[in-house]
Design a protein around this motif. Structure first.
Motif, PDB file in Angstrom:
ATOM      1  N   SER A   1       4.132   0.295   2.491  1.00 43.34           N
ATOM      2  CA  SER A   1       4.123  -0.733   3.520  1.00 43.34           C
ATOM      3  C   SER A   1       3.003  -1.909   3.223  1.00 43.34           C
ATOM      4  O   SER A   1       2.304  -1.693   2.190  1.00 43.34           O
ATOM      5  CB  SER A   1       3.477  -0.024   4.878  1.00 43.34           C
ATOM      6  OG  SER A   1       3.418  -1.251   5.808  1.00 43.34           O
TER       7      SER A   1
ATOM      8  N   GLU B   1      -0.484  -2.655   7.891  1.00 42.30           N
ATOM      9  CA  GLU B   1       0.428  -2.052   8.847  1.00 42.30           C
ATOM     10  C   GLU B   1       0.022  -0.742   9.243  1.00 42.30           C
ATOM     11  O   GLU B   1      -0.224  -0.152  10.172  1.00 42.30           O
ATOM     12  CB  GLU B   1       1.731  -1.966   8.008  1.00 42.30           C
ATOM     13  CG  GLU B   1       2.323  -3.150   7.772  1.00 42.30           C
ATOM     14  CD  GLU B   1       4.001  -3.148   8.404  1.00 42.30           C
ATOM     15  OE1 GLU B   1       4.452  -2.040   8.696  1.00 42.30           O
ATOM     16  OE2 GLU B   1       4.478  -4.213   8.304  1.00 42.30           O
ATOM     17  N   LEU B   2      -0.885   0.079   8.100  1.00 53.17           N
ATOM     18  CA  LEU B   2      -1.504   1.344   8.709  1.00 53.17           C
ATOM     19  C   LEU B   2      -2.646   1.379   8.249  1.00 53.17           C
ATOM     20  O   LEU B   2      -3.092   0.667   6.946  1.00 53.17           O
ATOM     21  CB  LEU B   2      -0.672   2.419   8.216  1.00 53.17           C
ATOM     22  CG  LEU B   2       0.705   2.895   8.766  1.00 53.17           C
ATOM     23  CD1 LEU B   2       1.487   3.945   8.314  1.00 53.17           C
ATOM     24  CD2 LEU B   2       0.475   2.979  10.288  1.00 53.17           C
ATOM     25  N   SER B   3      -3.709   1.896   8.540  1.00 54.15           N
ATOM     26  CA  SER B   3      -5.188   2.058   7.955  1.00 54.15           C
ATOM     27  C   SER B   3      -5.177   2.846   6.747  1.00 54.15           C
ATOM     28  O   SER B   3      -6.306   2.997   6.112  1.00 54.15           O
ATOM     29  CB  SER B   3      -6.247   2.622   9.074  1.00 54.15           C
ATOM     30  OG  SER B   3      -5.672   3.768   9.543  1.00 54.15           O
ATOM     31  N   ILE B   4      -4.278   3.723   6.509  1.00 58.60           N
ATOM     32  CA  ILE B   4      -4.521   4.782   5.546  1.00 58.60           C
ATOM     33  C   ILE B   4      -3.743   4.216   4.336  1.00 58.60           C
ATOM     34  O   ILE B   4      -2.635   3.693   4.074  1.00 58.60           O
ATOM     35  CB  ILE B   4      -3.626   6.181   5.744  1.00 58.60           C
ATOM     36  CG1 ILE B   4      -4.074   6.734   6.861  1.00 58.60           C
ATOM     37  CG2 ILE B   4      -3.734   7.126   4.526  1.00 58.60           C
ATOM     38  CD1 ILE B   4      -3.325   7.934   7.398  1.00 58.60           C
ATOM     39  N   SER B   5      -4.616   4.161   3.106  1.00 57.31           N
ATOM     40  CA  SER B   5      -4.090   3.498   1.948  1.00 57.31           C
ATOM     41  C   SER B   5      -4.826   4.288   0.587  1.00 57.31           C
ATOM     42  O   SER B   5      -5.851   4.331   0.781  1.00 57.31           O
ATOM     43  CB  SER B   5      -4.316   1.968   2.036  1.00 57.31           C
ATOM     44  OG  SER B   5      -5.722   1.697   2.055  1.00 57.31           O
ATOM     45  N   SER B   6      -3.963   4.381  -0.219  1.00 57.42           N
ATOM     46  CA  SER B   6      -4.471   4.984  -1.519  1.00 57.42           C
ATOM     47  C   SER B   6      -4.580   4.023  -2.709  1.00 57.42           C
ATOM     48  O   SER B   6      -5.601   3.963  -3.570  1.00 57.42           O
ATOM     49  CB  SER B   6      -3.501   6.051  -2.056  1.00 57.42           C
ATOM     50  OG  SER B   6      -3.669   7.015  -1.099  1.00 57.42           O
TER      51      SER B   6
ATOM     52  N   ILE C   1       1.341   4.597   1.741  1.00 58.65           N
ATOM     53  CA  ILE C   1       0.734   5.115   2.864  1.00 58.65           C
ATOM     54  C   ILE C   1       0.711   6.817   2.656  1.00 58.65           C
ATOM     55  O   ILE C   1      -0.374   7.233   3.021  1.00 58.65           O
ATOM     56  CB  ILE C   1       1.728   4.812   3.951  1.00 58.65           C
ATOM     57  CG1 ILE C   1       2.051   3.255   4.112  1.00 58.65           C
ATOM     58  CG2 ILE C   1       1.284   5.548   5.315  1.00 58.65           C
ATOM     59  CD1 ILE C   1       0.587   2.574   4.374  1.00 58.65           C
ATOM     60  N   ASP C   2       1.523   7.369   1.990  1.00 57.04           N
ATOM     61  CA  ASP C   2       1.384   8.993   1.961  1.00 57.04           C
ATOM     62  C   ASP C   2       2.727   8.984   0.840  1.00 57.04           C
ATOM     63  O   ASP C   2       3.762   8.415   0.772  1.00 57.04           O
ATOM     64  CB  ASP C   2       1.776   9.574   3.278  1.00 57.04           C
ATOM     65  CG  ASP C   2       0.941  10.914   2.956  1.00 57.04           C
ATOM     66  OD1 ASP C   2       0.510  11.351   1.924  1.00 57.04           O
ATOM     67  OD2 ASP C   2       1.006  11.439   4.162  1.00 57.04           O
TER      68      ASP C   2
ATOM     69  N   TYR D   1       1.032  -1.216  -0.221  1.00 56.35           N
ATOM     70  CA  TYR D   1       0.112   0.138  -0.008  1.00 56.35           C
ATOM     71  C   TYR D   1       0.878   1.144  -0.092  1.00 56.35           C
ATOM     72  O   TYR D   1       2.020   1.239   0.582  1.00 56.35           O
ATOM     73  CB  TYR D   1      -0.978  -0.053   1.348  1.00 56.35           C
ATOM     74  CG  TYR D   1      -1.827  -1.070   1.192  1.00 56.35           C
ATOM     75  CD1 TYR D   1      -3.287  -0.622   0.698  1.00 56.35           C
ATOM     76  CD2 TYR D   1      -1.847  -2.263   1.648  1.00 56.35           C
ATOM     77  CE1 TYR D   1      -4.388  -1.610   0.526  1.00 56.35           C
ATOM     78  CE2 TYR D   1      -2.969  -3.089   1.497  1.00 56.35           C
ATOM     79  CZ  TYR D   1      -4.089  -3.027   1.110  1.00 56.35           C
ATOM     80  OH  TYR D   1      -5.090  -3.780   1.029  1.00 56.35           O
TER      81      TYR D   1
ATOM     82  N   THR E   1       3.344  11.936   8.289  1.00 53.69           N
ATOM     83  CA  THR E   1       3.092  10.727   8.623  1.00 53.69           C
ATOM     84  C   THR E   1       3.418  10.209   9.824  1.00 53.69           C
ATOM     85  O   THR E   1       2.768   9.368  10.663  1.00 53.69           O
ATOM     86  CB  THR E   1       3.816   9.467   7.631  1.00 53.69           C
ATOM     87  OG1 THR E   1       5.047   9.722   7.867  1.00 53.69           O
ATOM     88  CG2 THR E   1       3.172   9.896   6.332  1.00 53.69           C
TER      89      THR E   1
ATOM     90  N   TYR F   1       8.641  -0.451   7.007  1.00 57.52           N
ATOM     91  CA  TYR F   1       8.283   0.604   5.714  1.00 57.52           C
ATOM     92  C   TYR F   1       9.491   0.641   4.975  1.00 57.52           C
ATOM     93  O   TYR F   1      10.589   0.573   5.092  1.00 57.52           O
ATOM     94  CB  TYR F   1       8.133   1.930   6.216  1.00 57.52           C
ATOM     95  CG  TYR F   1       7.059   2.137   7.384  1.00 57.52           C
ATOM     96  CD1 TYR F   1       5.740   2.174   6.984  1.00 57.52           C
ATOM     97  CD2 TYR F   1       7.342   2.124   8.795  1.00 57.52           C
ATOM     98  CE1 TYR F   1       4.661   2.311   7.801  1.00 57.52           C
ATOM     99  CE2 TYR F   1       6.125   2.310   9.633  1.00 57.52           C
ATOM    100  CZ  TYR F   1       5.032   2.182   9.181  1.00 57.52           C
ATOM    101  OH  TYR F   1       4.056   2.535  10.062  1.00 57.52           O
TER     102      TYR F   1
END
Length: 214
Positions: free
Chosen positions: A202, A206-211, A10-11, A8, A96, A164
């Motif tokens: 990531s 691992e993190l909830s934010i994904s694009s 992340i940012d 994903y 982030t 990461y």
């Protein structure tokens, strides 16, 4: 368990240079004329290419190109690389809240400027990244290097999980500006500007934010 896991985004962050490096059309063309390096045919050609490029009025060139005469050198090219890389990463880490020590994979790509220590080593030293980080420096691969770098990060994350990956993509034009009248060689002067980007990747979950994911 052997099936590849999604990776994903992340940012991401993009570098925006300071306003004093801005190069609007009229200023850029006038500056090019004042350098005295181009004949009238080349100046007219450059005017046509700039209008067709659709770059817009808010692009930026390095400080060395603002000087009359221009003052390119290895030292100022290194300064350009540092400003772009560090400026981009500062934004990414700030947005982030990721601790640089948590970065396990670092990939930097820059086709036109490669030095020793490498650009990736400069980042490792600047942010005190951990000693066992997997770092890669891609050079001389053209515009495709950005895609190759992301694909490499994806493959590395399949092997080295729970970490990461950061991909930094820049170009450096301080020492790669063409001063001459061969028209085909002039075109890159109007396609490349001071720019850079960084992305944080990531393994899924691992993190909830994904694009997006592969």
């Amino acid at each position: 368990m052997s099936r590849p896991r999604p990776v994903y985004l992340i940012d991401y962050s993009c570098y925006r240079p300071p306003d004093h490096l801005k190069a609007p059309y009229n200023s850029f063309l006038e500056h090019t004329r004042l350098t005295g390096d181009f004949d009238e045919s080349s100046l007219e050609f450059q005017h046509e290419i700039l209008e067709r490029s659709r770059l817009g009025e808010e692009t930026y060139v390095p400080q060395a190109m603002h000087n009359i005469p221009p003052t390119p050198s290895m030292a100022v090219a290194k300064e350009e690389a540092e400003e772009v890389m560090y400026g981009t990463l500062d934004i990414l880490f700030r947005n982030t809240n990721v601790n640089p020590k948590d970065i396990g994979i670092l990939i930097v790509n820059c086709s036109l400027f490669n030095l020793t220590p490498s650009l990736s080593a400069m980042i490792v030293n600047k942010y005190k990244l951990r000693g066992n980080i997997r770092s890669f420096n891609l050079g001389g691969m053209g515009c495709s290097a950005g895609v190759i770098a992301v694909d490499l990060a994806k493959d590395m994350l399949q092997v080295h999980r729970n970490t990461y990956a950061v991909v930094v993509s820049i170009e450096n034009i301080t020492q790669n500006w063409y001063f001459g009248n061969k028209k085909s060689m002039l075109i890159p002067n109007y396609l490349f500007r001071v720019e850079g980007s960084a992305i944080l990747l990531s393994i899924g979950g691992e993190l909830s934010i994904s694009s997006f994911m592969w």
